[in-house]
Design a protein around this motif. Structure first.
Motif, PDB file in Angstrom:
ATOM      1  N   TYR A  90       0.831  -1.205   0.000  1.00 21.65           N
ATOM      2  CA  TYR A  90       0.000   0.000   0.000  1.00 21.65           C
ATOM      3  C   TYR A  90       0.867   1.258   0.000  1.00 21.65           C
ATOM      4  CZ  TYR A  90       0.792   1.308   4.885  1.00 21.65           C
ATOM      5  OH  TYR A  90       1.363   1.730   6.051  1.00 21.65           O
ATOM      6  N   MET A  91       2.113   1.123   0.481  1.00 22.82           N
ATOM      7  CA  MET A  91       2.994   2.276   0.479  1.00 22.82           C
ATOM      8  C   MET A  91       3.736   2.422  -0.835  1.00 22.82           C
ATOM      9  SD  MET A  91       4.854   2.302   4.121  1.00 22.82           S
ATOM     10  CE  MET A  91       5.272   4.000   3.786  1.00 22.82           C
ATOM     11  N   ALA A  92       4.050   1.281  -1.438  1.00 21.32           N
ATOM     12  CA  ALA A  92       4.999   1.320  -2.544  1.00 21.32           C
ATOM     13  C   ALA A  92       4.340   1.447  -3.911  1.00 21.32           C
ATOM     14  CB  ALA A  92       5.849   0.056  -2.509  1.00 21.32           C
ATOM     15  N   LYS A  93       3.082   1.096  -4.004  1.00 19.81           N
ATOM     16  CA  LYS A  93       2.473   0.979  -5.331  1.00 19.81           C
ATOM     17  C   LYS A  93       1.588   2.171  -5.640  1.00 19.81           C
ATOM     18  CE  LYS A  93       1.506  -1.518  -9.048  1.00 19.81           C
ATOM     19  NZ  LYS A  93       2.006  -0.469  -9.975  1.00 19.81           N
ATOM     20  N   GLY A  94       1.835   2.764  -6.804  1.00 15.53           N
ATOM     21  CA  GLY A  94       0.943   3.823  -7.285  1.00 15.53           C
ATOM     22  C   GLY A  94      -0.192   3.215  -8.068  1.00 15.53           C
ATOM     23  N   GLN A  95      -1.137   4.042  -8.445  1.00 15.52           N
ATOM     24  CA  GLN A  95      -2.224   3.516  -9.274  1.00 15.52           C
ATOM     25  C   GLN A  95      -2.731   4.619 -10.194  1.00 15.52           C
ATOM     26  OE1 GLN A  95      -5.511   1.838  -7.123  1.00 15.52           O
ATOM     27  NE2 GLN A  95      -6.516   1.163  -8.982  1.00 15.52           N
ATOM     28  N   LEU A  96      -2.851   4.274 -11.477  1.00 15.71           N
ATOM     29  CA  LEU A  96      -3.410   5.236 -12.423  1.00 15.71           C
ATOM     30  C   LEU A  96      -4.897   5.376 -12.194  1.00 15.71           C
ATOM     31  CD1 LEU A  96      -1.621   4.063 -15.676  1.00 15.71           C
ATOM     32  CD2 LEU A  96      -1.254   6.241 -14.503  1.00 15.71           C
ATOM     33  N   SER A  97      -5.431   6.509 -12.573  1.00 19.90           N
ATOM     34  CA  SER A  97      -6.878   6.663 -12.491  1.00 19.90           C
ATOM     35  C   SER A  97      -7.542   5.666 -13.439  1.00 19.90           C
ATOM     36  CB  SER A  97      -7.284   8.078 -12.894  1.00 19.90           C
ATOM     37  OG  SER A  97      -6.589   8.996 -12.095  1.00 19.90           O
ATOM     38  N   GLU A  98      -8.745   5.283 -13.066  1.00 17.25           N
ATOM     39  CA  GLU A  98      -9.515   4.289 -13.809  1.00 17.25           C
ATOM     40  C   GLU A  98      -9.568   4.577 -15.308  1.00 17.25           C
ATOM     41  OE1 GLU A  98     -11.560   1.417 -13.689  1.00 17.25           O
ATOM     42  OE2 GLU A  98     -10.033   1.118 -12.135  1.00 17.25           O
ATOM     43  N   HIS A  99      -9.757   5.860 -15.640  1.00 20.32           N
ATOM     44  CA  HIS A  99     -10.035   6.179 -17.046  1.00 20.32           C
ATOM     45  C   HIS A  99      -8.779   6.299 -17.898  1.00 20.32           C
ATOM     46  CE1 HIS A  99      -9.215  10.025 -15.124  1.00 20.32           C
ATOM     47  NE2 HIS A  99      -8.849  10.464 -16.300  1.00 20.32           N
ATOM     48  N   TYR A 100      -7.605   6.144 -17.291  1.00 22.23           N
ATOM     49  CA  TYR A 100      -6.384   6.276 -18.082  1.00 22.23           C
ATOM     50  C   TYR A 100      -6.217   5.093 -19.030  1.00 22.23           C
ATOM     51  CZ  TYR A 100      -4.217  10.354 -15.908  1.00 22.23           C
ATOM     52  OH  TYR A 100      -3.904  11.602 -15.513  1.00 22.23           O
ATOM     53  N   ARG A 101      -5.824   5.414 -20.265  1.00 23.74           N
ATOM     54  CA  ARG A 101      -5.479   4.356 -21.228  1.00 23.74           C
ATOM     55  C   ARG A 101      -4.093   4.675 -21.755  1.00 23.74           C
ATOM     56  NH1 ARG A 101      -9.043   2.874 -19.034  1.00 23.74           N
ATOM     57  NH2 ARG A 101     -11.125   2.211 -19.647  1.00 23.74           N
ATOM     58  N   LEU A 102      -3.284   3.656 -21.949  1.00 19.53           N
ATOM     59  CA  LEU A 102      -1.972   3.879 -22.525  1.00 19.53           C
ATOM     60  C   LEU A 102      -2.112   3.776 -24.036  1.00 19.53           C
ATOM     61  CD1 LEU A 102       0.138   1.787 -19.990  1.00 19.53           C
ATOM     62  CD2 LEU A 102      -0.378   4.237 -19.967  1.00 19.53           C
ATOM     63  N   GLY A 103      -1.861   4.877 -24.719  1.00 17.17           N
ATOM     64  CA  GLY A 103      -2.090   4.953 -26.161  1.00 17.17           C
ATOM     65  C   GLY A 103      -1.432   3.829 -26.929  1.00 17.17           C
ATOM     66  N   TRP A 104      -0.168   3.568 -26.566  1.00 11.62           N
ATOM     67  CA  TRP A 104       0.559   2.552 -27.343  1.00 11.62           C
ATOM     68  C   TRP A 104       0.017   1.153 -27.098  1.00 11.62           C
ATOM     69  CZ3 TRP A 104       2.319   5.806 -23.609  1.00 11.62           C
ATOM     70  CH2 TRP A 104       2.739   5.257 -22.387  1.00 11.62           C
ATOM     71  N   VAL A 105      -0.495   0.912 -25.905  1.00 13.51           N
ATOM     72  CA  VAL A 105      -1.092  -0.392 -25.633  1.00 13.51           C
ATOM     73  C   VAL A 105      -2.390  -0.532 -26.425  1.00 13.51           C
ATOM     74  CG1 VAL A 105      -2.115  -1.860 -23.865  1.00 13.51           C
ATOM     75  CG2 VAL A 105      -0.058  -0.527 -23.337  1.00 13.51           C
ATOM     76  N   GLU A 106      -3.192   0.514 -26.359  1.00 16.85           N
ATOM     77  CA  GLU A 106      -4.478   0.482 -27.072  1.00 16.85           C
ATOM     78  C   GLU A 106      -4.246   0.321 -28.585  1.00 16.85           C
ATOM     79  OE1 GLU A 106      -7.372   0.357 -25.469  1.00 16.85           O
ATOM     80  OE2 GLU A 106      -6.232   0.445 -23.596  1.00 16.85           O
ATOM     81  N   LYS A 107      -3.197   1.015 -29.052  1.00 18.94           N
ATOM     82  CA  LYS A 107      -2.890   0.953 -30.486  1.00 18.94           C
ATOM     83  C   LYS A 107      -2.555  -0.478 -30.894  1.00 18.94           C
ATOM     84  CE  LYS A 107       0.486   2.775 -33.777  1.00 18.94           C
ATOM     85  NZ  LYS A 107       1.595   3.725 -33.920  1.00 18.94           N
ATOM     86  N   GLU A 108      -1.750  -1.121 -30.023  1.00 16.87           N
ATOM     87  CA  GLU A 108      -1.361  -2.485 -30.336  1.00 16.87           C
ATOM     88  C   GLU A 108      -2.569  -3.409 -30.327  1.00 16.87           C
ATOM     89  OE1 GLU A 108       2.178  -5.321 -28.639  1.00 16.87           O
ATOM     90  OE2 GLU A 108       2.462  -3.166 -28.885  1.00 16.87           O
TER      91      GLU A 108
END
Ligand code: SF4
Ligand code: SF4
Ligand code: SF4
Ligand code: SF4
Ligand code: SF4
Lengths: 296, 284
Positions: free
Chosen positions: B214-232
């Motif tokens: 819980y201290m070490a891990k960040g988290q992106l907001s739900e709505h974030y998409r990584l463009g390059w992943v989506e593209k692939e």
């Protein structure tokens, strides 16, 4: 008389001899220390007869034993244990339903030796007085531990529980738990007679709930022989449990039926008139006692 | 009549006394309860140096499920676990270990979990590589020897999830200009939080440390998409049309990575085309 109260049991020692007048006390210490030793030979010498502590233990990798109080708190906090914990709790419940829940206090609980020591020293030093607190406080505290634990969803009482702190401390490393134990000792010694075990401890209170229908009881077959020396009252950690049966209050039978009797048997030891003895059966009429102690 | 009245007053007096006594008791015990509640609530957060054994429930549930029996401690063959003492800043009696002292050896049969009589250590964990005891973080880039340009690599090499939980990512050594830094990068999908890297790190104080997740891990907001992943995933650009990248350069110059501005534009590289500069940089 006052001398007898400072040294209750003196007459019994004279009459029966020291050993017989300390029989149940010695057996009890043997049981408490023996159980502790079983837990300790593992970490000390590597003989793993019993692993764990009083919350849960596993003997010879076959016999699980679970403390029903801590398990109930865990359930109330929304958790569900594994199978072995259930088997363990069933065994422990059956056992204490038979021998009386508070037998745990007299025969198992390690803190009992501390509070007994405080009570003994207190009577030796002739320390008197202290606040008057109802013996039912422990049930309120018991209820509180359930409510708070359930509300915040954790076993909150285990943060403070001096019983498990001491036992776990002896086996897994004490840390500052000895401070808690010392506080209880000093409290019982200077502030309140049988303060902790007799008034506050919710562990004892919980186990007393298992004592209602117990089979193992202190019976008073010779209660007519009582000469009112009061030695039994002086040594009993829950003295309120004796009177009803000894004085046949409301026609009560010659058996202590109070759930808070710890079955310590100290009354049997110190009575020079042999009024008390252990017997089986949850009712006054049980045919265990020989002769005179028939219910009126 | 008066006799009866008297008994009623006595009775009501007794009832009154009983109610007052009960109220007093309830207040006293209530106070104790509030204190205990706060104390227990505070102990719900795990201190950064303490890690839970494999399979441990989330911190909020662990102290509810664990009955403080220490069976996990006993059955750990490497003797790494302790039960928290009352003065330690976590739920008294619950199990933990300190990576820098003794890390988890990631036993294949996970005896600590098997021994646990409650659900505190989740019995559904059967593959130790799926454990999430914590997460390694390279906390100090100023002291990590690899960041300083050496080939320490110790954390990388001791990691039981070799080359997955930690990879060494090459980067240009800006100080020398012509060496490579091998940067240890932790991957949270694979790191079990065993703590072997922290234990082995040779710097005086570990440069890589394992913290509760819980201290070490960040988290992106739900709505974030990584463009390059989506593209692939889609097989083509989602922001059509995919514009070819251009730099807005002075006349007759072009830019090359690591070399800076260069004369003589390569074939096809027109400088200063019509695409607005800001938009071009967006494509980087
Ligand atoms: S009352 Fe509590 S502390 Fe006293 S002997 Fe019983 S369990 Fe132990
Ligand atoms: S996986 Fe092995 S080394 Fe790690 S805590 Fe469990 S028993 Fe100990
Ligand atoms: S074995 Fe389970 S219940 Fe016992 S101390 Fe360990 S985590 Fe808690
Ligand atoms: S072991 Fe320590 S110093 Fe070496 S590369 Fe890893 S983090 Fe850096
Ligand atoms: S804690 Fe360190 S050694 Fe363990 S899996 Fe994670 S990166 Fe590897």
């Amino acid at each position: 008389m006052s001398r007898s109260l400072l040294r209750p049991g003196a007459e019994a020692v004279q009459g029966k001899g020291w050993l017989a007048a300390h029989k149940w006390l010695l057996l009890r210490r043997f049981s408490q220390l023996g159980i502790l030793a079983l837990f300790l030979v593992g970490p000390w010498f590597g003989w793993w007869i019993v692993k764990g502590n009083l919350a849960y233990s596993y003997t010879l990798s076959t016999l699980p034993l679970t403390d029903p109080y801590v398990l109930l708190q865990s359930l109330l906090a929304g958790q569900w244990p594994e199978k072995l914990a259930w088997i363990g709790v069933a065994i422990v419940l059956l056992f204490y339903l038979a021998v009386g829940g508070r037998s745990f206090c007299a025969w198992v609980c390690p803190l009992n030796m501390v509070t007994d020591a405080a009570a003994w020293l207190r009577s030796r030093l002739g320390i008197k007085g202290g606040p008057h607190v109802s013996r039912s406080v422990r049930y309120w505290i018991l209820g509180m531990t359930f409510v708070v634990g359930a509300l915040i969803g954790t076993i909150a009482w285990e943060m403070l529980n001096p019983v498990s702190m001491l036992h776990r401390g002896l086996i897994f490393g004490m840390g500052l738990a000895w401070l808690v134990v010392l506080s209880i000792f000093l409290f019982d010694l200077f502030v309140m007679r049988h303060g902790w075990c007799g008034h506050f401890c919710p562990v004892g209170a919980f186990y007393s709930l298992l004592g209602k229908g117990a089979l193992l009881r202190v019976r008073l077959p010779q209660r007519d022989a009582c000469n009112d020396c009061m030695d039994c009252f002086a040594v009993c950690p829950e003295q309120q449990v004796i009177r009803t049966a000894l004085k046949a209050v409301g026609g009560a039978g010659p058996v202590i039926l109070e759930a808070n009797c710890t079955n310590c048997g100290r009354c049997i030891d110190v009575c020079s008139k042999e009024v008390f003895r252990f017997g089986l059966g949850a009712t006054a009429a049980a045919p265990v006692c020989s002769g005179s102690g028939v219910a009126p | 009549m008066s006799d009866k009245a008297q008994t009623t007053t006595v009775a009501s007096g007794k009832r009154r006394q009983f109610l007052v006594d009960s109220a007093r008791l309830a207040c006293g015990v209530g106070l104790l309860g509030v204190g205990m509640g706060f104390y227990a609530e505070h102990a719900k957060a795990l201190p950064p140096a303490a890690l839970r054994p494999p399979g441990a429930l989330p911190e909020s549930e662990l102290a509810a499920a664990c009955i403080r029996c220490g069976l996990c401690v006993r059955d750990c063959p490497f003797d790494i676990l302790h039960l928290a003492r009352p003065e330690e800043p976590m739920a008294t009696g619950t199990p933990y270990f300190v990576a820098r002292q003794r890390p988890c050896e990631m036993c294949e049969d996970i005896p600590c979990v098997v021994a646990c009589p409650t659900g505190a250590l989740d019995h559904s964990l059967t593959d130790i590589n799926k454990a999430q005891m914590g997460l390694a973080v390279l906390v100090d880039q100023e002291t990590c020897l690899n960041y300083l340009g050496m080939r320490c690599d110790i954390c990388y090499r001791v990691c039981p999830v070799l080359d997955k939980a930690i990879t060494l990512d090459p980067q240009t050594n800006q100080r020398t200009g012509h060496h490579t830094l091998f940067i240890p990068v932790v991957h949270s999908d694979y790191c079990t939080g065993c703590g072997k890297c922290e234990k082995a790190c040779p710097t005086e104080v570990a440069s890589i440390k394992v913290f509760p997740r819980y201290m070490a891990k960040g988290q992106l907001s739900e709505h974030y998409r990584l463009g390059w992943v989506e593209k692939e995933k889609a097989g083509h650009s989602l922001v059509a049309p995919d514009i070819e990248h251009h730099f807005n350069m002075p006349e007759g110059m072009h830019y090359e990575l690591g070399k800076g501005l260069q004369q003589a534009p390569p074939a096809g590289g027109e400088a200063g085309d019509a695409v607005p500069r800001a938009f071009q940089e967006d494509q980087l």
